[in-house]
Design a protein around this motif. Structure first.
Motif, mmCIF file in Angstrom:
data_model
loop_
_atom_site.group_PDB
_atom_site.id
_atom_site.type_symbol
_atom_site.label_atom_id
_atom_site.label_comp_id
_atom_site.label_asym_id
_atom_site.label_seq_id
_atom_site.Cartn_x
_atom_site.Cartn_y
_atom_site.Cartn_z
ATOM 1 N N ARG A 59 1.030 -1.455 0.027
ATOM 2 C CA ARG A 59 0.160 0.130 -0.160
ATOM 3 C C ARG A 59 0.501 1.300 -0.155
ATOM 4 N NH1 ARG A 59 -2.727 -3.544 1.926
ATOM 5 N NH2 ARG A 59 -1.008 -4.461 2.784
ATOM 6 N N ARG A 109 11.676 3.607 3.078
ATOM 7 C CA ARG A 109 10.934 2.987 4.453
ATOM 8 C C ARG A 109 12.659 2.386 4.159
ATOM 9 N NH1 ARG A 109 5.827 -0.649 4.604
ATOM 10 N NH2 ARG A 109 5.113 1.246 5.086
ATOM 11 N N HIS A 137 5.494 5.976 11.710
ATOM 12 C CA HIS A 137 4.942 5.838 10.414
ATOM 13 C C HIS A 137 4.833 7.812 9.608
ATOM 14 C CE1 HIS A 137 4.077 4.562 6.113
ATOM 15 N NE2 HIS A 137 3.308 3.147 6.594
ATOM 16 N N GLN A 234 3.672 -8.087 14.844
ATOM 17 C CA GLN A 234 4.034 -7.571 14.000
ATOM 18 C C GLN A 234 5.573 -8.945 14.203
ATOM 19 O OE1 GLN A 234 4.580 -4.056 12.196
ATOM 20 N NE2 GLN A 234 2.585 -4.868 12.630
ATOM 21 N N PRO A 270 -4.434 -1.008 9.842
ATOM 22 C CA PRO A 270 -3.299 -0.550 8.416
ATOM 23 C C PRO A 270 -3.246 -1.222 6.908
ATOM 24 C CG PRO A 270 -2.422 -0.608 10.166
ATOM 25 C CD PRO A 270 -3.626 -0.960 10.886
#
Ligand code: NCD
Length: 312
Positions: A59, A109, A137, A234, A270
């Motif tokens: 994305r 990133r 972010h 994560q 997200p």
């Protein structure tokens, strides 16, 4: 409105004043209307955006690139770090100074916290942080508040419940500082103890007077929640694989939980999701996560145009 963003790096949500947030949201709304009307836009004509992704992304990279194309600009990209000179040991500073020779703006990133700051120190053109490890972010958080405003019609007087890996989730670390700027926002944090929001962030929220509560289960807070923000555990930030395996299925927002929650619940994520939201929830009208992902385009158009001083 004066362009308060012109020439700025976008590194952390802690950098924004309320006036800057208003400007970004208003500019994104204008671009959203122009996109809907099919108007051809060219403010970034002859400008090149470099997108440097040293961590996976769908994305964020694609919506930044779409945003640049929709503004009439061009894009060069490193999407696979193995194909860049970083794989040969090139320093961040050298990579950035090289890319500056090709581009007018850089989106980066990288897995290390602080990497975007490091890039910004080396660069003389604007750097936009698209995620620095478990750090920040900020562009995601901006599209998140834009989404809350669209879904709820306001940003004030809302109870927002953030669920999942609050220790490692950079989208959460970013979003809370933005929400804290709006009157009457109450924040609930739901996480296993090992994955709770870092104490320094909780402390800072307390210092600005944000009403914060912490839970390990989501049933009770969901009864008073307007917006729930689900996140994935994560996996890539865990040193201990066993610990990840134990925690990965800990929160699942299924239809039963939605039934028991406050009516009209808005569900955000997200993305990517793993198992936090079963796919049969997708047709619930409050399931906003794909609309949220689409909102990345107008928000990133606004950011690219504002930092370049080329809004129109
Ligand atoms: C998030 C990220 O990369 O931090 N994804 C995104 O940018 N939409 C969330 C995640 O990876 O869990």
């Amino acid at each position: 409105m004066t362009n308060l963003l012109h020439g700025q790096d976008i590194l952390s949500t802690k950098q924004f004043s309320r006036d800057e947030l208003d400007l970004i949201l208003e500019t994104a709304e204008q671009y959203n209307r122009k996109l809907e009307s099919g108007e051809k836009l060219t403010p970034m004509d002859n400008q090149v955006l470099a997108t440097l992704f040293f961590e996976p992304s769908t994305r964020t990279r694609l919506s930044f690139e779409t945003a640049m194309h929709k503004l009439g600009g061009d894009v060069v990209t490193i999407a696979d770090p193995k194909t860049s000179s970083a794989a040969k040991g090139e320093s961040m500073a050298d990579s950035i100074r090289t890319v500056e020779g090709y581009a007018d703006l850089i989106v980066i990133r990288h897995p290390e916290v602080g990497s975007a700051e490091e890039a910004a120190e080396a660069a003389s053109l604007p750097i936009l942080n698209a995620g620095d490890g478990a750090g920040q972010h900020p562009t995601q958080a901006l599209l998140d508040i834009y989404t809350v405003k669209h879904e709820e019609g306001k940003l004030e007087d809302l109870t927002v419940t953030l669920v999942g890996d609050l220790k490692n989730g950079r989208t959460v670390h970013s979003l809370v500082y933005l929400l804290a700027q709006y009157e009457g926002v109450k924040l609930n944090f739901v996480a296993p103890e090992q994955l709770s929001l870092p104490r320094d962030i909780v402390k800072e929220l307390g210092e600005v007077g944000t009403d914060v509560s912490e839970y390990t289960r989501m049933g009770e807070p969901l009864k008073e929640t307007d917006v729930v923000y689900m996140t994935r555990i994560q996996e890539e930030r865990f040193e201990d694989r066993q610990e990840y395996e134990e925690l990965k299925g800990v929160y699942v927002l299924d239809k039963e939980k939605i039934e028991a929650a406050k009516e009209g619940l808005t569900i955000m994520h997200p993305l990517p999701r793993v198992n936090e939201i079963p796919s049969d929830v997708d047709d619930y009208e409050g399931a906003a996560y794909f609309r949220q992902a689409a909102n990345g385009v107008p928000i990133r158009m606004a950011l690219l145009a504002l930092v370049s001083g080329r809004v129109n």
